[in-house]
Structure formats: C-alpha cells, structure tokens
Design a protein around this motif. Structure first.
Motif, PDB file in Angstrom:
ATOM      1  N   LEU A 109       0.864  -1.190   0.000  1.00  0.00           N
ATOM      2  CA  LEU A 109       0.000   0.000   0.000  1.00  0.00           C
ATOM      3  C   LEU A 109       0.894   1.232   0.000  1.00  0.00           C
ATOM      4  N   PHE A 110       0.446   2.301  -0.667  1.00  0.00           N
ATOM      5  CA  PHE A 110       1.265   3.511  -0.715  1.00  0.00           C
ATOM      6  C   PHE A 110       1.224   4.182   0.656  1.00  0.00           C
ATOM      7  N   THR A 143      -3.757   8.058   1.962  1.00  0.00           N
ATOM      8  CA  THR A 143      -4.777   7.456   2.815  1.00  0.00           C
ATOM      9  C   THR A 143      -5.371   6.237   2.102  1.00  0.00           C
ATOM     10  N   VAL A 144      -6.195   5.501   2.827  1.00  0.00           N
ATOM     11  CA  VAL A 144      -6.856   4.339   2.253  1.00  0.00           C
ATOM     12  C   VAL A 144      -7.643   4.733   1.002  1.00  0.00           C
ATOM     13  N   ARG A 171      -7.679   6.739   6.934  1.00  0.00           N
ATOM     14  CA  ARG A 171      -6.501   6.285   7.676  1.00  0.00           C
ATOM     15  C   ARG A 171      -5.326   6.086   6.728  1.00  0.00           C
ATOM     16  N   LYS A 172      -4.116   6.149   7.303  1.00  0.00           N
ATOM     17  CA  LYS A 172      -2.907   5.828   6.547  1.00  0.00           C
ATOM     18  C   LYS A 172      -2.605   4.337   6.735  1.00  0.00           C
ATOM     19  N   PRO A 173      -2.039   3.690   5.707  1.00  0.00           N
ATOM     20  CA  PRO A 173      -1.812   2.239   5.762  1.00  0.00           C
ATOM     21  C   PRO A 173      -1.041   1.769   6.993  1.00  0.00           C
ATOM     22  N   LEU A 174      -0.108   2.591   7.478  1.00  0.00           N
ATOM     23  CA  LEU A 174       0.719   2.166   8.615  1.00  0.00           C
ATOM     24  C   LEU A 174      -0.104   1.806   9.845  1.00  0.00           C
ATOM     25  N   GLU A 209      -6.929  -5.763   7.475  1.00  0.00           N
ATOM     26  CA  GLU A 209      -7.436  -4.511   6.882  1.00  0.00           C
ATOM     27  C   GLU A 209      -6.611  -4.110   5.667  1.00  0.00           C
ATOM     28  N   LYS A 210      -5.281  -4.254   5.817  1.00  0.00           N
ATOM     29  CA  LYS A 210      -4.407  -3.919   4.689  1.00  0.00           C
ATOM     30  C   LYS A 210      -4.768  -4.754   3.472  1.00  0.00           C
ATOM     31  N   GLN A 211      -5.060  -6.028   3.728  1.00  0.00           N
ATOM     32  CA  GLN A 211      -5.367  -6.905   2.605  1.00  0.00           C
ATOM     33  C   GLN A 211      -6.636  -6.471   1.883  1.00  0.00           C
TER      34      GLN A 211
END
Lengths: 350, 280
Positions: free
Chosen positions: A85-86, A90-91, A124-127, A133-135
């Motif tokens: 994810l970048f 944000t998402v 939200r930011k990926p971190l 959730e990331k997936q």
C-alpha cells in the motif's frame, strides 16, 4: 482456448531461469502455484504481470496476446505479500489510484470500499492498519482498476497464524463471490489446498505437476512433489507381485499391499501421508484388511493439537496422532505398537 | 523509528552495567571529537564585541558578500535538485553495463582538491574555455568573475551531496510499490511523479540542504573561477590578509550566525519541525 494461456514461457537470469512453463487457467478459477521459496514462483507471477521479458513463449489473456505489453496495459491486478500500500496516501487515495476512468471516481471508489466493509478506514494511513485490513485495502485498490486477472504472491504470509486462518477463508470467499480469475502463489500446502481449483507444484523454475489438487496430493509424480504436498514417509521399494489392481511391494525388509498395478521387479518410491497411518496396541484387530506393521516408537513431537510420531517398522514411518490417541495408547519412546495403513494410502511413485 | 528509540532507552533504563560503561567510554572519546569541532567556533564567538560586530556589519562590501553567498548557495541547491534528482533516479534504476562507473564518477568531486576543481573549471568556463569562449562570443554570457561562474563552481563541489542523498531516497523506495502502481495502470512517468518522488522527497530535500551548506562554505573552487564578485568566504579571506584577525573573525561570526539561522529555517520548511527533524 483457455482464459489465461501460458505456453512454454522462458525467462533467463544470470543464475536462474523459468524453463518452459506452460499453464492454463479457466475463467473464474483460482490456480495455485505451490512451491518452496526460491523456486521461481514470484518470477513467474511478475513475468505474467509484465515486469520481466520472456526469452520465449507466449502469454494470452482473454484471447489477447499480452506477452510484450507493458504492465500498465495488461489489466492484471497484483497483490504482494505485504500488500504494497502507498504509505504516503490514505486508504481512499490508495484505492482511487487504480481508477482508470476518472469520471464518477468517488462513486465507484465508495462502492468498492463499502463492498469490502472498509468505508470507515478511508481516511486512515496504511501504517495504522492491521494485516487483514491492509489486505482488504489492497484488494479494493486492485478491484477498482477492473483487472481481468488477479495475481497473488503469498498474500497471507505476512499475517500471524491466527489471523491467517480467518483471512484465508475471507479471501477465498471474496475471490469466489466476485468470480475472480486468479493465479495464487504459496509455499503452504494447506493454504494451497484451501484456495485451489487447480494447482501446479513448482520447483527450480519448472512445473513438476499440475492438475486437480486432490490428484496431486494423492498421486504425486515424483519424490519432490510427494514431499512438498505433505507425504512425510518417502522410501524406496520394489514391486514383488501384482494382481487385481493391487500389488505387493517390499520396503525395508517387510512387505505391504498397495493400490496400483505394477509389474514385479519394478523399483518404486513409496509415499505415505502421516494422517493415513493409525496406531493401535499390539495384537489388536488383525482382521482389518489394511497393512498392519509392527513398529517401535522412535520419537514424538507435539505439533499444536496433534503429535508427530516417528516409528521404526523396518523403515521410518511417520504418523499423526491426536491427543486422545496419544493418551489412550500411552505413547512413549520405545513403545511397541501396530501401525495400520490402507493399501489405497500406500502411494507408489515410479 | 520511535519504537526503536524506545527500545534503546529501555535497554539503558534497565541499567545493564556493561552497557552503561560502554556508553560512558564512547561519550568520553566522542567528547574529544566534539571539543575539536566546537572549541574554535566557541572561541570565535567569544572573541567578538558588539561594537566590533556592528562596525563590520556596516561595511557595504561585507553585506553584499554575505548576500551573494546566500543567494548563490540557494540557487545552487535548487539547480542541483533539478539536475541531480533525475540522475539519482536513473542511477538507482539503471542496470546497463558501466553504470557503476558513472556511480563512482559522481563521488569524484569529493576527492578533487577544490583549487584543482577551480583550475579545471577555468579551463572549461574561462574566457578561452570550450564553453566559456562560445558562451561569451555568442550570448555575451561570462562565467569568469561572475555570479553564474560562482554557481557553476558550487554545483561542481556540492553535486555529490545532492546526488548521493537523492539516490539513498530512491533506493529506499520499496520496488513493489512502484510495481503495484504499474499494475494499477500507471505509466512509468506517473509512477515517478506519484510514488517514487513523494516517497523520496525528504532525501531530496536533505540533499538540497547539504548542498546549500556545502555551497556557503566553499572557497577553493570559487576563488579561482570567480574572485570577483566576492562571496563571503572570499571576502573573509581578503579581510584576513588586509586587516588581520579582528575584522575577518567578526565577519566570520556574522556569516556563521546568518548561515545557521537560514539553515534552521530551511530545515523547518523541509521537515516541518525544528532541529529534532529527521524521518518519522
């Protein structure tokens, strides 16, 4: 012609090559490539995605020859192990990145966020996201680009064991319910078995065997495949006699009945899955048609809910025993037991 | 990063005796180094009187020299970023044979004595040089003893800082991010614009800051190619030769103070917060 049709693909590097890889995937199918790390699975995926130029061979997707197209023109979604994810977006911005048609972009993005149940994450930011959730975000981002094919490179290996089981089921459900055609790379046989409609076992840049998962798991074509799909016992033997679809093989000084009709004198490799071996007290139920092998327990290793028991029965035989059996038999090193193996579970590899 | 810091502090707090004595010894050794660096600068400031500083600050040629240094250094930083960023990206992403040689060449200015750099630049950009000559006869553009000559000299000596810093930034971008962007339909240009550059921007800014700092401190290459108009270091040197220590050291303090404050401002602009800065 198949939906994804790869014919004798060759990619050469200084110290590694994909060699004549051919595979076909039908629309809506999940095709699992199972192989150890370093076997070239990722190179295969990245070649399909367009990051490596094949020395020869063709890749056709939905009837179109894409062998020489740049990645951005292939309409192939890619999901990396850690989801890539970048981090600076944000998402919602991550998901919008994949929009090809810039009109109605927010509607479409929202729809997909909603479908995957991640609308609440959009700012939200990926971190700050969990693995699961990331997936979903990675999946949403890829879906927005409307890919004709999905490539997934070990998509669950970044998750911890507990999350993996849940996410695996969810991912399978999503792929199936969206009718996604996918090539799914993993080194985990269980994961492969769960995800696959069809499967190929891959090593050293080559397809060793491909077909239905059940066929590969029960009829591996060689020792490597047998080992890799979880046959813990792999020993050499010789066919002694045959008849009526079964034969007798001599292994490590004892004889066993096996399924298959092979001519006497033929050297074979015998493969037995540990879950196909059951143990019992000596002298019990000898009328059972299965092979009954007198054995001595050599070692016991607890593997979470089950125990891996290594036995000596003339050759080294590995069995999985559940806790109940472990207690009932009072298993310990040096204990004498009888191991039952059905003829159909004695796989002969020639 | 913050987590690592916490872990390091926790290790310290747990009070492992061996660890504590190791750090003590290292601080003692490091203290010698800090003393070496700080003592002349502290002494330089300590030697000044307000009257001496204000009288030197009132000299027009001192003012213009300091202004010229700040301006040429700032221009150098911007030009270095414009020219150095693409080169850094290309070096990181190229695989052709021999790009390692170019990689090594980038560091060359670090090893060349700066007066030698000045002489070499004079041969190219001087009135008879193969660029300096035609530039003057065709466009009336003069490098020798001109601000643009100063910028060229500063670019030469500071280029490794810009390029290496940007290279570090581009190399630290996860290639999978760039790959996934391509699969999402982005052209290589868009991937550079929207993924690689934004993720490397801190390194590019750091490179500009280092370039700016290096440019302000340069004298060797500048003095050969462009003695006039005088940059601050050249002016300080001439003051030292003509009037001795008091005036030259007063101007040195002025330059240091102004440089430091501009440095803080740029740092703040680049990283969004003073001094503690760095990556999150």
């Amino acid at each position: 012609m198949s939906y994804l049709d790869i014919q004798s693909l060759e990619v050469r590097f200084q110290d590694f090559a994909l060699q004549h890889v051919s595979l076909t995937v039908e629309q809506g199918q999940v095709f699992v490539v199972l192989g150890p790390s370093g076997s070239g699975k990722s190179v295969l995926l990245e070649t399909i995605a367009g990051f490596y130029t094949p020395a020869s061979g063709t890749i056709r997707l939905a009837g179109r020859d894409i062998t020489h197209l740049p990645p951005e023109d292939r309409h192939i979604g890619f999901m990396f192990q850690d989801y890539a994810l970048f981090p600076h977006r944000t998402v919602a911005e991550n998901v919008r990145f994949g929009l090809r048609n810039r009109q109605g972009r927010d509607d479409h993005t929202l729809k997909i966020l909603e479908m995957l149940g991640i609308t609440h994450l959009q700012d939200r930011k990926p971190l700050t996201l969990s693995g699961g959730e990331k997936q979903r975000v990675a999946l949403a981002r890829a879906l927005v680009a409307e890919p004709q094919l999905f490539l997934l490179d070990e998509p669950l290996s970044a998750l911890d064991a507990r999350a993996r089981d849940a996410v695996r089921e969810e991912l399978k459900h999503l792929l199936k319910s969206l009718g996604i055609t996918a090539v799914y790379v993993t080194h985990d046989q269980t994961e492969g078995l769960v995800m696959a409609d069809r499967m190929a076992v891959f090593n050293k840049g080559q397809v060793l065997q491909s077909g239905l998962p059940a066929d590969i798991f029960s009829r591996p074509v060689d020792k490597f495949v047998a080992y890799f799909v979880g046959m813990e016992t792999i020993v050499s033997g010789t066919v002694v006699s045959n008849g009526e679809g079964s034969c007798i093989v001599a292994v490590g000084g004892i004889q066993m009945q096996a399924a298959g009709d092979l001519s006497p004198g033929k050297p074979v490799t015998v493969g037995i899955r540990p879950e196909d071996v059951t143990l019992s007290e000596p002298g019990a139920n000898l009328s059972d048609p299965a092979n009954h092998l007198r054995a001595t327990v050599r070692s016991i290793v607890p593997l979470g809910p089950i125990f891996k028991v290594t036995l000596d029965c003339g050759f080294e035989l590995v069995a999985f025993v559940i806790k109940e059996g472990y207690i009932e038999l009072d298993l310990q090193e040096g204990k004498e037991v009888v191991a039952f193996v059905k003829p159909s579970a004695v796989h002969l590899i020639t | 990063m913050a987590q690592q810091l916490e872990q390091r502090r926790a290790g310290w707090a747990s009070g492992a005796l061996g660890r504590r004595s190791l750090l003590l010894v290292f601080w003692a050794i490091g203290g010698i180094f800090l003393f070496l660096v700080l003592s002349p600068i502290v002494q330089l400031f300590a030697n000044q009187t307000p009257a001496g500083l204000s009288s030197v600050a009132a000299i027009p040629s001192v003012q213009s020299a300091i202004f010229l240094s700040l301006a040429t250094a700032a221009i150098t930083a911007v030009v270095a970023a414009i020219l150095g960023t693409p080169l850094a990206y290309a070096l990181v992403h190229s695989t052709f044979r021999g790009h390692g040689i170019i990689d090594a060449l980038v560091d060359l200015p670090l090893a060349v004595p700066h007066t030698v750099a000045g002489i070499a630049l004079l041969l190219v950009y001087g009135r008879t040089g193969f660029i300096g000559g035609p530039a003057e006869s065709l466009f009336g553009l003069q490098f020798y003893n001109a601000a643009i000559g100063i910028v060229v000299a500063l670019l030469f000596v500071s280029s490794p800082f810009m390029i290496n810093s940007a290279k570090l930034g581009f190399a630290s971008v996860d290639p999978r991010l760039e790959k996934v962007a391509r699969t999402l339909g982005a052209s290589p240009w868009r991937v550079f614009r929207e993924v690689s550059l934004p993720l490397s921007i801190r390194s590019v800014l750091t490179g500009m800051l280092l370039t700016y700092a290096r440019a302000i401190s340069e004298i060797g290459a500048v003095i050969v190619l462009a003695y006039y108009p005088m940059t601050a270091p050249v002016k300080i040197y001439t003051l030292f030769l003509e009037t001795g220590l008091p005036e030259s050291s007063a101007m040195a303090v002025l330059l240091l103070a102004i440089t430091l404050s501009t440095f803080m401002v740029f740092r703040y602009l680049a990283y969004g917060r003073p001094a503690s800065g760095g990556k999150q």
